[in-house]
Design a protein around this motif. Sequence first.
Motif, mmCIF file in Angstrom:
data_model
loop_
_atom_site.group_PDB
_atom_site.id
_atom_site.type_symbol
_atom_site.label_atom_id
_atom_site.label_comp_id
_atom_site.label_asym_id
_atom_site.label_seq_id
_atom_site.Cartn_x
_atom_site.Cartn_y
_atom_site.Cartn_z
ATOM 1 N N GLN A 167 0.970 -1.253 -0.053
ATOM 2 C CA GLN A 167 0.084 0.216 -0.070
ATOM 3 C C GLN A 167 0.837 1.182 0.058
ATOM 4 O OE1 GLN A 167 -3.532 -0.233 -0.601
ATOM 5 N NE2 GLN A 167 -2.699 -2.225 -0.696
ATOM 6 N N SER A 168 2.029 1.038 -0.083
ATOM 7 C CA SER A 168 2.857 2.410 -0.198
ATOM 8 C C SER A 168 2.931 2.893 -1.770
ATOM 9 C CB SER A 168 4.268 2.020 0.224
ATOM 10 O OG SER A 168 5.032 1.122 -0.867
ATOM 11 N N ILE A 169 3.367 4.185 -2.004
ATOM 12 C CA ILE A 169 3.297 4.615 -3.392
ATOM 13 C C ILE A 169 4.757 4.144 -3.904
ATOM 14 C CG2 ILE A 169 3.349 6.745 -5.050
ATOM 15 C CD1 ILE A 169 0.495 5.565 -3.581
ATOM 16 N N GLN A 170 5.039 3.954 -4.992
ATOM 17 C CA GLN A 170 6.199 3.531 -5.552
ATOM 18 C C GLN A 170 6.388 4.095 -6.878
ATOM 19 O OE1 GLN A 170 6.857 -0.793 -5.485
ATOM 20 N NE2 GLN A 170 7.732 -0.433 -3.458
ATOM 21 N N VAL A 171 7.525 4.838 -7.193
ATOM 22 C CA VAL A 171 7.595 5.212 -8.639
ATOM 23 C C VAL A 171 8.585 4.333 -9.460
ATOM 24 C CG1 VAL A 171 8.687 7.079 -10.054
ATOM 25 C CG2 VAL A 171 7.433 7.795 -7.960
ATOM 26 N N THR A 172 8.350 3.709 -10.446
ATOM 27 C CA THR A 172 9.058 2.781 -11.322
ATOM 28 C C THR A 172 9.221 3.609 -12.819
ATOM 29 O OG1 THR A 172 7.937 1.009 -10.120
ATOM 30 C CG2 THR A 172 9.131 0.637 -12.079
ATOM 31 N N MET A 173 10.660 3.130 -13.044
ATOM 32 C CA MET A 173 11.265 3.618 -14.243
ATOM 33 C C MET A 173 11.619 2.528 -15.283
ATOM 34 S SD MET A 173 12.424 5.126 -17.109
ATOM 35 C CE MET A 173 13.937 4.589 -17.006
ATOM 36 N N VAL A 174 10.577 2.195 -16.018
ATOM 37 C CA VAL A 174 11.063 0.929 -16.902
ATOM 38 C C VAL A 174 11.638 1.292 -18.250
ATOM 39 C CG1 VAL A 174 9.848 -1.160 -18.039
ATOM 40 C CG2 VAL A 174 8.910 -0.090 -15.879
ATOM 41 N N GLU A 175 12.583 0.548 -18.731
ATOM 42 C CA GLU A 175 13.175 0.716 -20.048
ATOM 43 C C GLU A 175 13.091 -0.500 -20.742
ATOM 44 O OE1 GLU A 175 17.594 1.293 -21.568
ATOM 45 O OE2 GLU A 175 16.968 3.022 -20.179
ATOM 46 N N VAL A 176 12.731 -0.602 -21.927
ATOM 47 C CA VAL A 176 12.577 -1.835 -22.974
ATOM 48 C C VAL A 176 14.242 -2.004 -23.381
ATOM 49 C CG1 VAL A 176 11.518 -2.982 -24.771
ATOM 50 C CG2 VAL A 176 10.096 -1.353 -23.277
ATOM 51 N N ALA A 177 14.719 -3.100 -22.959
ATOM 52 C CA ALA A 177 15.972 -3.314 -23.531
ATOM 53 C C ALA A 177 16.056 -4.239 -24.540
ATOM 54 C CB ALA A 177 16.786 -4.079 -22.336
ATOM 55 N N LYS A 178 14.935 -5.050 -24.776
ATOM 56 C CA LYS A 178 15.103 -6.096 -25.936
ATOM 57 C C LYS A 178 13.855 -6.829 -26.120
ATOM 58 C CE LYS A 178 17.349 -9.962 -25.196
ATOM 59 N NZ LYS A 178 18.175 -11.216 -24.918
ATOM 60 N N VAL A 179 13.649 -7.162 -27.487
ATOM 61 C CA VAL A 179 12.543 -7.776 -27.397
ATOM 62 C C VAL A 179 12.875 -9.087 -28.575
ATOM 63 C CG1 VAL A 179 11.754 -6.285 -29.703
ATOM 64 C CG2 VAL A 179 9.796 -7.862 -28.375
ATOM 65 N N GLU A 180 11.896 -10.262 -28.395
ATOM 66 C CA GLU A 180 11.934 -11.389 -29.166
ATOM 67 C C GLU A 180 10.666 -12.029 -29.547
ATOM 68 O OE1 GLU A 180 14.277 -14.220 -27.247
ATOM 69 O OE2 GLU A 180 16.319 -13.265 -27.197
ATOM 70 N N ALA A 181 10.600 -12.137 -30.767
ATOM 71 C CA ALA A 181 9.438 -12.776 -31.469
ATOM 72 C C ALA A 181 9.101 -14.012 -30.667
ATOM 73 C CB ALA A 181 9.478 -13.043 -32.791
ATOM 74 N N PRO A 182 7.583 -14.348 -30.496
ATOM 75 C CA PRO A 182 7.409 -15.470 -29.694
ATOM 76 C C PRO A 182 7.648 -16.726 -30.545
ATOM 77 C CG PRO A 182 5.509 -14.374 -30.717
ATOM 78 C CD PRO A 182 6.554 -13.346 -30.740
ATOM 79 N N LYS A 183 8.057 -17.784 -29.627
ATOM 80 C CA LYS A 183 8.560 -18.845 -30.471
ATOM 81 C C LYS A 183 7.545 -20.150 -29.846
ATOM 82 C CE LYS A 183 12.300 -19.234 -27.310
ATOM 83 N NZ LYS A 183 13.683 -19.588 -27.430
ATOM 84 N N GLU A 184 7.195 -21.069 -30.532
ATOM 85 C CA GLU A 184 6.624 -22.269 -29.984
ATOM 86 C C GLU A 184 7.440 -22.929 -29.047
ATOM 87 O OE1 GLU A 184 3.624 -23.610 -30.776
ATOM 88 O OE2 GLU A 184 3.266 -21.742 -32.187
ATOM 89 N N SER A 185 6.880 -23.343 -27.929
ATOM 90 C CA SER A 185 7.643 -23.584 -26.561
ATOM 91 C C SER A 185 6.464 -24.735 -26.157
ATOM 92 C CB SER A 185 7.861 -22.752 -25.602
ATOM 93 O OG SER A 185 6.917 -21.845 -25.186
#
Length: 330
Positions: A167-185
């Motif tokens: 219940q505390s307030i948090q500030v989050t800074m998100v950076e997208v570093a990488k993306v990979e296409a979905p693969k069958e698993s």
Amino acid sequence: MKHRTTAGLAAVALASIALTGCASGDDTADGGAAASNGNVCEVTPAAEPSPAPSPSDADVEAVEAIEVSGPVGKEPKVSFKTPLEVSAPTFRVVDEGTGEELKEKDQVTIDYVVIAGKDGSQAASTWKTKEPETFELGDAQYDLLNDKLIGQKVGTRLLMASTAMDQSIQVTMVEVAKVEAPKESPTRAEGTEVEPKEGLPAVELADDGQPTVTIPEGYEKPTDLVVQPLIEGDGAEVTKEQTVTVQYAGCLLDGTSFDSSWSRGTPMSIPLSQVIPGWTNGLAGQKVGSQVLLVVPAAEAYGEKSEENTHELAGQDLVFVVDILEAKAA
């Protein structure tokens, strides 16, 4: 999501896991579990989450006033006037990325830093731990981030102010570093069945592999971690340094289901260094493709309940059925 069983940014992003009541006594559970005098823990579909409340003008103004400095790819400096308060999750795109576009089902790797709204102190940083977090875009555990990231690009920096689980307030800074296409698993464990030792919680599998756990009547609380392979896969051995992708279901000794990737409809990927000790010690050494029953005493789960440790699962002995689908370098 750290597994003290669910944390990491999934917890920051307010993924809610409802306690699900399970049958006890002589009832027969759906999904193939035989009648039993014990407690039956059956995974049920998660309820649709309630829509997040809309931020107020004051919320937007507060987040707009947060200062973020530093280049993309490095840990940013985040500063604001404290205490920072918001009444609803509030977002701001700090930098638009220039890389590949993010699509639903993509495997997205993010770095993030978490700052306490109360005093501006740093609560977490993947740049410091050198453990970025990877998840499937669309995973319900990241419900606050999914819509904000779909359509963005690699390099995007997203600022979020929200209420954490305590219940505390948090500030989050998100950076997208990488993306990979979905693969069958694989979606479930596949391999050679292993006959479990007598007296352990019994596991019945539905046609799709979803487990139902029956706790025997009079089952004694464990003093040590119990690791019982139920299916032995033919993959490589898992190490403590790897990130694992798993399907899992967890319940209490009274048969109450408290967490399940099956109910969310997607496996979970997480470094074994970021989970409860019962998972780290119980899954390391197992083979990819295996299904493992873990009976975890409180000391190797969330610890004993105390004034300092108020986690809702503190003091609880836990039972997990874990399908190990993949393991790779963290």
